[in-house]
Motif scaffolding. Structure first.
Motif, short mmCIF file in Angstrom:
data_model
loop_
_atom_site.label_atom_id
_atom_site.label_comp_id
_atom_site.label_asym_id
_atom_site.label_seq_id
_atom_site.Cartn_x
_atom_site.Cartn_y
_atom_site.Cartn_z
N HIS A 294 0.83 -1.21 0.00
CA HIS A 294 0.00 0.00 0.00
C HIS A 294 0.86 1.26 0.00
CE1 HIS A 294 -3.39 -2.60 1.89
NE2 HIS A 294 -3.47 -2.58 0.57
N ALA A 295 1.96 1.23 0.72
CA ALA A 295 2.88 2.36 0.72
C ALA A 295 3.49 2.55 -0.67
CB ALA A 295 3.98 2.17 1.75
N ALA A 296 3.79 1.44 -1.33
CA ALA A 296 4.36 1.51 -2.69
C ALA A 296 3.35 2.12 -3.66
CB ALA A 296 4.77 0.12 -3.16
N VAL A 297 2.08 1.76 -3.53
CA VAL A 297 1.05 2.33 -4.39
C VAL A 297 0.92 3.83 -4.15
CG1 VAL A 297 -1.43 2.37 -4.88
CG2 VAL A 297 -0.23 0.19 -4.67
N ALA A 298 0.93 4.23 -2.87
CA ALA A 298 0.84 5.65 -2.54
C ALA A 298 2.02 6.43 -3.14
CB ALA A 298 0.79 5.84 -1.02
N ALA A 299 3.21 5.82 -3.08
CA ALA A 299 4.39 6.47 -3.67
C ALA A 299 4.29 6.51 -5.18
CB ALA A 299 5.65 5.74 -3.23
N LEU A 300 3.83 5.41 -5.77
CA LEU A 300 3.69 5.31 -7.22
C LEU A 300 2.73 6.35 -7.76
CD1 LEU A 300 4.38 3.50 -9.75
CD2 LEU A 300 2.28 2.25 -9.22
N LEU A 301 1.62 6.56 -7.04
CA LEU A 301 0.58 7.49 -7.48
C LEU A 301 0.87 8.93 -7.04
CD1 LEU A 301 -2.59 5.33 -6.79
CD2 LEU A 301 -1.53 5.81 -8.99
N ARG A 302 2.00 9.14 -6.37
CA ARG A 302 2.39 10.48 -5.93
C ARG A 302 1.30 11.13 -5.07
NH1 ARG A 302 7.85 11.69 -7.57
NH2 ARG A 302 8.27 10.28 -9.31
N VAL A 303 0.71 10.34 -4.17
CA VAL A 303 -0.28 10.90 -3.25
C VAL A 303 0.43 11.91 -2.36
CG1 VAL A 303 -1.96 10.39 -1.44
CG2 VAL A 303 -1.62 8.76 -3.31
N PRO A 304 -0.03 13.17 -2.32
CA PRO A 304 0.74 14.21 -1.63
C PRO A 304 0.94 13.99 -0.13
CG PRO A 304 -0.87 15.18 -3.13
CD PRO A 304 -1.16 13.72 -3.06
N HIS A 305 -0.05 13.41 0.55
CA HIS A 305 0.05 13.23 2.00
C HIS A 305 -0.30 11.79 2.38
CE1 HIS A 305 0.18 17.61 2.37
NE2 HIS A 305 -0.84 17.65 1.54
N VAL A 306 0.46 11.23 3.31
CA VAL A 306 0.21 9.86 3.80
C VAL A 306 0.14 9.89 5.32
CG1 VAL A 306 1.12 7.52 3.99
CG2 VAL A 306 1.29 8.76 1.81
N VAL A 307 -0.90 9.26 5.87
CA VAL A 307 -1.03 9.09 7.32
C VAL A 307 -0.82 7.62 7.64
CG1 VAL A 307 -2.60 9.19 9.29
CG2 VAL A 307 -2.62 11.02 7.60
N LEU A 308 0.09 7.34 8.56
CA LEU A 308 0.27 5.98 9.07
C LEU A 308 -0.56 5.86 10.35
CD1 LEU A 308 1.85 3.27 8.78
CD2 LEU A 308 3.46 4.22 10.45
N ALA A 309 -1.70 5.19 10.26
CA ALA A 309 -2.58 5.03 11.41
C ALA A 309 -2.28 3.68 12.06
CB ALA A 309 -4.04 5.10 10.99
N VAL A 310 -1.64 3.71 13.23
CA VAL A 310 -1.32 2.48 13.97
C VAL A 310 -2.53 2.16 14.84
CG1 VAL A 310 0.28 1.35 15.53
CG2 VAL A 310 1.12 3.07 13.91
N ASN A 311 -3.31 1.18 14.41
CA ASN A 311 -4.60 0.86 15.03
C ASN A 311 -4.47 -0.22 16.11
OD1 ASN A 311 -7.39 1.03 15.37
ND2 ASN A 311 -7.78 -0.57 13.85
N LYS A 312 -5.54 -0.37 16.87
CA LYS A 312 -5.66 -1.37 17.94
C LYS A 312 -4.63 -1.14 19.06
CE LYS A 312 -7.67 -4.72 14.73
NZ LYS A 312 -7.76 -6.13 14.29
N MET A 313 -4.36 0.14 19.33
CA MET A 313 -3.43 0.46 20.41
C MET A 313 -3.97 -0.02 21.76
SD MET A 313 -0.63 1.81 19.29
CE MET A 313 0.02 2.43 20.84
N ASP A 314 -5.28 -0.16 21.87
CA ASP A 314 -5.87 -0.65 23.13
C ASP A 314 -5.45 -2.09 23.41
OD1 ASP A 314 -7.52 -1.04 20.75
OD2 ASP A 314 -8.95 -2.05 22.07
N LEU A 315 -5.14 -2.85 22.35
CA LEU A 315 -4.78 -4.26 22.52
C LEU A 315 -3.30 -4.45 22.82
CD1 LEU A 315 -6.94 -5.91 19.69
CD2 LEU A 315 -7.50 -5.53 22.11
N VAL A 316 -2.52 -3.37 22.81
CA VAL A 316 -1.11 -3.45 23.21
C VAL A 316 -0.86 -2.54 24.39
CG1 VAL A 316 -0.27 -4.14 20.92
CG2 VAL A 316 -0.45 -1.70 21.50
N GLY A 317 -1.92 -2.27 25.14
CA GLY A 317 -1.79 -1.49 26.36
C GLY A 317 -1.42 -0.03 26.14
N TYR A 318 -1.71 0.49 24.96
CA TYR A 318 -1.40 1.89 24.62
C TYR A 318 0.09 2.20 24.82
CZ TYR A 318 -6.49 2.49 24.81
OH TYR A 318 -7.85 2.36 24.60
N GLU A 319 0.93 1.22 24.57
CA GLU A 319 2.36 1.36 24.82
C GLU A 319 3.03 2.26 23.78
OE1 GLU A 319 4.42 0.42 27.17
OE2 GLU A 319 2.88 -0.53 28.40
#
Length: 403
Positions: free
Chosen positions: A130-155
């Motif tokens: 997915h990151a490669a596709v975003a780079a390939l398509l020159r998407v101007p902004h990318v957000v990395l959303a690290v989900n399910k933080m509740d399941l790792v104790g919000y560490e």
């Protein structure tokens, strides 16, 4: 803010299977109060029938019955919502590797992409795809959303480790920058409201970032590009109609018609049937030229010193969209803006064929010259489609690389 000044952000979401992407989108819609009462009641009813205590917000985006039964998202779903600060067009794309082409479709016009990661699993193969596709398509902004933080104790350490790993891969993929946000879509942490569970995180909640990220450069500031869609004959006068995809044009401007290379001067501009002194992208307009030039559909009118490249040899990065393979030697059609020409596949970056969802490189030889910009310069005039001449089906999406 006046509603007349509210702009629109087009963004796409992508994540690996079970990363919680549909729940994230559902939470975004629910907590931003963008869900109608009857929609929420339907979700509550289906969730109760499944024996779930709380509404399954993923159902707000997984609208098709087949998707619900399988528990997956299998197509691009477009959602429209708004806040007092901005309007949004969201392309929710599937996470499976066999639907990479769907992500390409959803992200092709996006100004921002949200790449979702399950905090328990970290960076996986689909994350990099997915990151490669975003780079390939020159998407101007990318957000990395690290989900399910509740399941790792919000560490905090878990979040930082994932961000560091992703950053290393992003540099290799040509993704210049990204914004990391730790979230829990199920609980709602950092989706619309700041999380009380992660006081170590000092950045914005996801919606806050979406509301404030700069929407792309004004297309009227770019070089003027006007693909001719059709010719209007008004007695002895010809008007050339189409959409000004970038830049601006004024009465009196000297212009060049491609591929002929003939030059002329704009003597008239019509916008919605009204004469105007100037036109700005992305307006649909009609132009009148001083000379009776041989201009037809598929020609491109340009102005200024930044001329496009006129070529019959097209090199590009591609994503193959069709189930039918594309092979070296195939005779195809190439559709670029309003122009369609015959072409032959000369090279596939060393591969013998491209299969569905493959990312690769292509070299084509066209029967007639094309007026191209590098995709890095213009996502509108640097993009093209490869078409099956037998049935008109779209085979491949291409991003011109003229360097």
């Amino acid at each position: 803010m006046s509603t007349t000044t509210i702009d629109t952000l087009r963004f796409a979401t992508a994540g690996s299977v079970d990363d919680g992407k549909s729940t994230l989108v559902g939470r975004l819609l629910h907590d931003s109060k963008s869900v109608l009462t009857d929609q929420l009641e339907a979700v509550q009813r289906v969730s109760a029938d499944r024996g779930q205590d709380a509404p399954d917000l993923a159902l707000l985006t997984d609208g098709l019955r087949a998707e619900r039964e399988q528990g997956i998202t299998i197509d691009v779903a477009y959602r429209y919502f708004a806040t007092p600060r901005r309007r949004f067009i969201l392309a929710d794309t599937p996470g499976h590797v066999q639907y990479t082409r769907n992500m390409v479709t959803g992200a092709s016009t996006a100004e921002l992409a949200i790449v979702l990661i399950d905090a328990r699993n970290g960076v996986v193969e689909q994350t990099l795809r997915h990151a490669a596709v975003a780079a390939l398509l020159r998407v101007p902004h990318v957000v990395l959303a690290v989900n399910k933080m509740d399941l790792v104790g919000y560490e905090q350490a878990v979040f930082e480790r994932i961000v560091e790993e992703f950053a290393g891969h992003a540099a290799e993929l040509g993704l210049p920058s990204f914004t990391p946000v730790p979230v829990s879509a199920l609980v709602g942490d950092n989706v619309v409201d700041r999380s009380a569970h992660m006081d170590w995180y000092e950045g914005p909640a996801l919606l806050e970032f979406l509301e404030n990220v700069p929407v792309g450069a004004d297309p009227s500031d770019a070089p003027a590009r006007f693909p001719v869609q059709y010719v209007i004959r008004d007695g002895e006068v010809r008007w050339y109609a189409g959409q000004l995809v970038s830049g601006s044009l004024r009465v009196g401007d000297r212009v060049t018609v491609h591929p002929s290379g003939e030059t002329s001067e704009i003597t008239g501009i019509s916008v919605l049937g009204t004469e105007a002194e100037a036109a700005y992208a992305p307006q649909s307009v009609s132009l009148r030229l001083a000379d009776q030039r041989d201009v037809s559909r598929g020609d491109m009118i340009t102005a200024g010193v930044d001329a496009p490249l006129l070529t019959q040899d097209v090199r590009a990065a591609v994503c193959h969209l069709a189930d039918r393979p594309l092979r070296v030697g195939d005779r195809v059609l190439l559709r670029h803006t309003t122009r369609t020409v015959k072409a032959i596949v000369k090279d596939l970056g060393g591969a013998t064929a491209l299969l569905a969802n493959d990312l690769g490189r292509i070299t084509l030889r066209t029967a007639e010259p094309l007026t191209l910009d590098d995709y890095a310069v213009s996502r509108r005039t640097g993009a093209f489609l490869v078409i099956d001449p037998a049935d008109g089906a779209t085979l491949t999406a291409g991003m011109a690389d003229l360097a």
